[in-house]
Motif scaffolding. Sequence first.
Motif, PDB file in Angstrom:
ATOM      1  N   ASP A  19     -14.778  -1.647 -32.399  1.00 15.64           N
ATOM      2  CA  ASP A  19     -15.247  -3.012 -32.610  1.00 15.64           C
ATOM      3  C   ASP A  19     -16.698  -3.083 -32.164  1.00 15.64           C
ATOM      4  OD1 ASP A  19     -15.654  -5.683 -32.802  1.00 15.64           O
ATOM      5  OD2 ASP A  19     -14.264  -6.246 -31.210  1.00 15.64           O
ATOM      6  N   SER A  20     -17.622  -2.868 -33.102  1.00 11.64           N
ATOM      7  CA  SER A  20     -18.999  -2.609 -32.729  1.00 11.64           C
ATOM      8  C   SER A  20     -19.903  -3.817 -32.743  1.00 11.64           C
ATOM      9  CB  SER A  20     -19.590  -1.568 -33.682  1.00 11.64           C
ATOM     10  OG  SER A  20     -19.556  -2.045 -35.004  1.00 11.64           O
ATOM     11  N   ASP A  21     -19.465  -4.950 -33.275  1.00  9.44           N
ATOM     12  CA  ASP A  21     -20.416  -6.032 -33.406  1.00  9.44           C
ATOM     13  C   ASP A  21     -20.206  -7.155 -32.406  1.00  9.44           C
ATOM     14  OD1 ASP A  21     -19.208  -8.271 -35.919  1.00  9.44           O
ATOM     15  OD2 ASP A  21     -18.088  -6.790 -34.795  1.00  9.44           O
ATOM     16  N   SER A  22     -19.498  -6.877 -31.281  1.00 11.98           N
ATOM     17  CA  SER A  22     -19.488  -7.829 -30.191  1.00 11.98           C
ATOM     18  C   SER A  22     -20.771  -7.656 -29.399  1.00 11.98           C
ATOM     19  CB  SER A  22     -18.280  -7.585 -29.265  1.00 11.98           C
ATOM     20  OG  SER A  22     -17.094  -7.945 -29.913  1.00 11.98           O
ATOM     21  N   THR A 217     -18.087 -12.331 -31.819  1.00 11.83           N
ATOM     22  CA  THR A 217     -18.194 -11.384 -32.916  1.00 11.83           C
ATOM     23  C   THR A 217     -18.722 -12.121 -34.139  1.00 11.83           C
ATOM     24  OG1 THR A 217     -16.265 -10.278 -31.983  1.00 11.83           O
ATOM     25  CG2 THR A 217     -16.947  -9.594 -34.171  1.00 11.83           C
ATOM     26  N   TYR A 218     -19.744 -11.563 -34.764  1.00 11.67           N
ATOM     27  CA  TYR A 218     -20.586 -12.276 -35.715  1.00 11.67           C
ATOM     28  C   TYR A 218     -19.846 -13.070 -36.786  1.00 11.67           C
ATOM     29  CZ  TYR A 218     -24.846 -10.045 -33.979  1.00 11.67           C
ATOM     30  OH  TYR A 218     -25.896  -9.650 -33.210  1.00 11.67           O
ATOM     31  N   ARG A 219     -18.905 -12.467 -37.489  1.00  7.42           N
ATOM     32  CA  ARG A 219     -18.296 -13.150 -38.637  1.00  7.42           C
ATOM     33  C   ARG A 219     -17.499 -14.381 -38.235  1.00  7.42           C
ATOM     34  NH1 ARG A 219     -18.648  -9.799 -43.175  1.00  7.42           N
ATOM     35  NH2 ARG A 219     -19.357  -7.721 -42.559  1.00  7.42           N
ATOM     36  N   TRP A 220     -17.100 -14.461 -36.976  1.00  9.44           N
ATOM     37  CA  TRP A 220     -16.271 -15.570 -36.512  1.00  9.44           C
ATOM     38  C   TRP A 220     -17.040 -16.524 -35.592  1.00  9.44           C
ATOM     39  CZ3 TRP A 220     -14.849 -10.600 -37.286  1.00  9.44           C
ATOM     40  CH2 TRP A 220     -13.778 -10.364 -38.156  1.00  9.44           C
ATOM     41  N   MET A 221     -18.319 -16.267 -35.401  1.00  7.80           N
ATOM     42  CA  MET A 221     -19.111 -17.038 -34.444  1.00  7.80           C
ATOM     43  C   MET A 221     -19.575 -18.372 -35.000  1.00  7.80           C
ATOM     44  SD  MET A 221     -21.789 -15.113 -32.066  1.00  7.80           S
ATOM     45  CE  MET A 221     -21.834 -13.394 -32.420  1.00  7.80           C
ATOM     46  N   ALA A 222     -19.504 -19.395 -34.168  1.00  5.06           N
ATOM     47  CA  ALA A 222     -19.973 -20.725 -34.552  1.00  5.06           C
ATOM     48  C   ALA A 222     -21.496 -20.734 -34.705  1.00  5.06           C
ATOM     49  CB  ALA A 222     -19.552 -21.746 -33.503  1.00  5.06           C
ATOM     50  N   PRO A 223     -22.016 -21.503 -35.662  1.00  5.61           N
ATOM     51  CA  PRO A 223     -23.459 -21.503 -35.911  1.00  5.61           C
ATOM     52  C   PRO A 223     -24.286 -21.992 -34.731  1.00  5.61           C
ATOM     53  CG  PRO A 223     -22.371 -23.223 -37.194  1.00  5.61           C
ATOM     54  CD  PRO A 223     -21.306 -22.356 -36.627  1.00  5.61           C
ATOM     55  N   GLY A 264     -18.903  -8.527 -48.544  1.00  5.96           N
ATOM     56  CA  GLY A 264     -20.119  -8.010 -49.150  1.00  5.96           C
ATOM     57  C   GLY A 264     -21.352  -8.176 -48.288  1.00  5.96           C
ATOM     58  N   MET A 265     -21.213  -8.825 -47.133  1.00  2.00           N
ATOM     59  CA  MET A 265     -22.345  -9.011 -46.228  1.00  2.00           C
ATOM     60  C   MET A 265     -22.182  -8.133 -44.997  1.00  2.00           C
ATOM     61  SD  MET A 265     -22.951 -13.134 -46.116  1.00  2.00           S
ATOM     62  CE  MET A 265     -23.039 -14.148 -47.597  1.00  2.00           C
ATOM     63  N   SER A 266     -23.317  -7.721 -44.447  1.00  5.87           N
ATOM     64  CA  SER A 266     -23.275  -7.045 -43.147  1.00  5.87           C
ATOM     65  C   SER A 266     -22.972  -8.093 -42.081  1.00  5.87           C
ATOM     66  CB  SER A 266     -24.612  -6.373 -42.843  1.00  5.87           C
ATOM     67  OG  SER A 266     -25.615  -7.360 -42.620  1.00  5.87           O
ATOM     68  N   ASN A 267     -22.716  -7.629 -40.862  1.00  4.34           N
ATOM     69  CA  ASN A 267     -22.429  -8.570 -39.781  1.00  4.34           C
ATOM     70  C   ASN A 267     -23.580  -9.549 -39.572  1.00  4.34           C
ATOM     71  OD1 ASN A 267     -19.916  -7.359 -39.158  1.00  4.34           O
ATOM     72  ND2 ASN A 267     -20.956  -5.751 -38.019  1.00  4.34           N
ATOM     73  N   GLN A 269     -25.975 -10.341 -41.716  1.00  4.11           N
ATOM     74  CA  GLN A 269     -26.124 -11.201 -42.894  1.00  4.11           C
ATOM     75  C   GLN A 269     -25.120 -12.347 -42.846  1.00  4.11           C
ATOM     76  OE1 GLN A 269     -25.606  -8.228 -45.945  1.00  4.11           O
ATOM     77  NE2 GLN A 269     -27.813  -8.111 -46.374  1.00  4.11           N
ATOM     78  N   ALA A 270     -23.899 -12.053 -42.413  1.00  2.96           N
ATOM     79  CA  ALA A 270     -22.878 -13.090 -42.305  1.00  2.96           C
ATOM     80  C   ALA A 270     -23.285 -14.148 -41.282  1.00  2.96           C
ATOM     81  CB  ALA A 270     -21.535 -12.467 -41.920  1.00  2.96           C
ATOM     82  N   ALA A 271     -23.799 -13.699 -40.149  1.00  2.00           N
ATOM     83  CA  ALA A 271     -24.241 -14.632 -39.112  1.00  2.00           C
ATOM     84  C   ALA A 271     -25.381 -15.507 -39.619  1.00  2.00           C
ATOM     85  CB  ALA A 271     -24.673 -13.864 -37.871  1.00  2.00           C
ATOM     86  N   TYR A 272     -26.337 -14.900 -40.307  1.00  2.00           N
ATOM     87  CA  TYR A 272     -27.486 -15.646 -40.817  1.00  2.00           C
ATOM     88  C   TYR A 272     -27.042 -16.668 -41.865  1.00  2.00           C
ATOM     89  CZ  TYR A 272     -32.114 -16.644 -42.712  1.00  2.00           C
ATOM     90  OH  TYR A 272     -33.254 -17.276 -43.123  1.00  2.00           O
ATOM     91  N   ALA A 273     -26.143 -16.249 -42.748  1.00  2.00           N
ATOM     92  CA  ALA A 273     -25.666 -17.146 -43.803  1.00  2.00           C
ATOM     93  C   ALA A 273     -24.956 -18.360 -43.213  1.00  2.00           C
ATOM     94  CB  ALA A 273     -24.737 -16.394 -44.747  1.00  2.00           C
ATOM     95  N   ALA A 274     -24.150 -18.148 -42.178  1.00  2.00           N
ATOM     96  CA  ALA A 274     -23.407 -19.255 -41.572  1.00  2.00           C
ATOM     97  C   ALA A 274     -24.318 -20.175 -40.768  1.00  2.00           C
ATOM     98  CB  ALA A 274     -22.297 -18.715 -40.679  1.00  2.00           C
ATOM     99  N   ALA A 275     -25.256 -19.582 -40.032  1.00  2.00           N
ATOM    100  CA  ALA A 275     -26.069 -20.375 -39.115  1.00  2.00           C
ATOM    101  C   ALA A 275     -27.240 -21.066 -39.801  1.00  2.00           C
ATOM    102  CB  ALA A 275     -26.584 -19.488 -37.985  1.00  2.00           C
ATOM    103  N   PHE A 276     -27.884 -20.398 -40.732  1.00  2.00           N
ATOM    104  CA  PHE A 276     -29.130 -20.912 -41.282  1.00  2.00           C
ATOM    105  C   PHE A 276     -29.030 -21.390 -42.731  1.00  2.00           C
ATOM    106  CE2 PHE A 276     -30.581 -17.539 -38.176  1.00  2.00           C
ATOM    107  CZ  PHE A 276     -30.685 -18.437 -37.134  1.00  2.00           C
ATOM    108  N   LYS A 277     -27.989 -20.972 -43.440  1.00  2.00           N
ATOM    109  CA  LYS A 277     -27.795 -21.424 -44.815  1.00  2.00           C
ATOM    110  C   LYS A 277     -26.560 -22.310 -44.958  1.00  2.00           C
ATOM    111  CE  LYS A 277     -30.034 -17.442 -47.064  1.00  2.00           C
ATOM    112  NZ  LYS A 277     -29.847 -16.368 -48.079  1.00  2.00           N
ATOM    113  N   GLN A 278     -25.894 -22.551 -43.833  1.00  2.00           N
ATOM    114  CA  GLN A 278     -24.673 -23.371 -43.805  1.00  2.00           C
ATOM    115  C   GLN A 278     -23.623 -22.879 -44.793  1.00  2.00           C
ATOM    116  OE1 GLN A 278     -27.906 -25.281 -43.959  1.00  2.00           O
ATOM    117  NE2 GLN A 278     -27.747 -24.770 -41.807  1.00  2.00           N
TER     118      GLN A 278
END
Length: 377
Positions: A19-22, A217-223, A264-267, A269-278
Amino acid sequence: MNCIEKKNIGTGSRGEEGDSDSRKSGEQHSSKSNGSIMGSCSVIDERVLVDPKLLFIGSKIGQGAHGKVYEGRYGDQIVAIKVLNRGSNPEEKDALESRFAREVNMMSRVKHDNLVKFIGACKDPLMVIVTELLPGMSLRKYLLSIRPNQLDLHMALSFSVDIARALDCLHANGIIHRDLKPDNLLLTANQKSVKLADFGLAREETVTEMMTAETGTYRWMAPELYSTVTLRQGEKKHYNNKVDVYSFGIVLWELLTNRMPFEGMSNLQAAYAAAFKQERPSLPEDISPELAFIVQSCWVEDPNMRPSFNQIIRMLNAFLFTLPPPSPSLLEPDTVESAETTSNGTVSALSARSRGKFAFLRQLFAAKKTRSPQMSG
């Protein structure tokens, strides 16, 4: 099995292998800098300590960014043993010992059927946390094992209620989990319920506490765990227990779709999409308006607009009431007790009391059906 005193074992927390992205660096900084909280939690009640001479380690069953978990034995009981590192220098040692004491104190004071049972801890010769060993796999592995098939809807919602109940218990005790994801949800032996594990990133919530962002962990993190500018290591920002509600919304989406969030997104990219692109994961076209409303209310951008877990439990139970009865093998004991049963043993309807209890939610769902659900946040 080998005696626990055999060797010093590396850092980590219960989770899946690799589990590398914590986040690690910011978390260690947070453990050190959170002065008043750490000061009050640095002492472990001796009543929760176990005798290391009765503790034996077997094979490794999990590894994450913060530790390793082994199958083991305490006396005549088969257990899970989480081993933490003491650090390589005095500063790191102090931070890790404070974090260990905090995790032990939180685990020892909260008890719930959907939380992994705490058995005890050991601080010498190694820092160890002992919990019940669940023979079932993690929710992540279970979902992978049946993919691309989806869970039965009753089972998906039953798991969701289990998770919500566990987090409702934590929040009632002033604890934020901060790392809710399928890796930290463990199935029971009969694979009919799940339990929440891993308090490694958990924190006690106070009104004035400032906590390190980018934990979890990025994909589940709140913006709100991100800033519009890159946070310097250790920089603090306010957030509250609604970060767990956002993560729950992502997990609920996974239970309903059995897909990886932000495919299809990296960790990053997923964080950026959720936080900055809603952006949020795409809801299935055939999802019911009721479920769409629950999911979207959990991951809405404004944390104050997200429901509490008490409200989530009520909404999920209300939606379960609207479904055709499940097969007897999927029924939970409390569901059977609150239902009216026909002569052949099938469930026909919930009690009048239960119907009345959730009437207002059914009306809310009916109103939602009149318009297409919109993506929140």
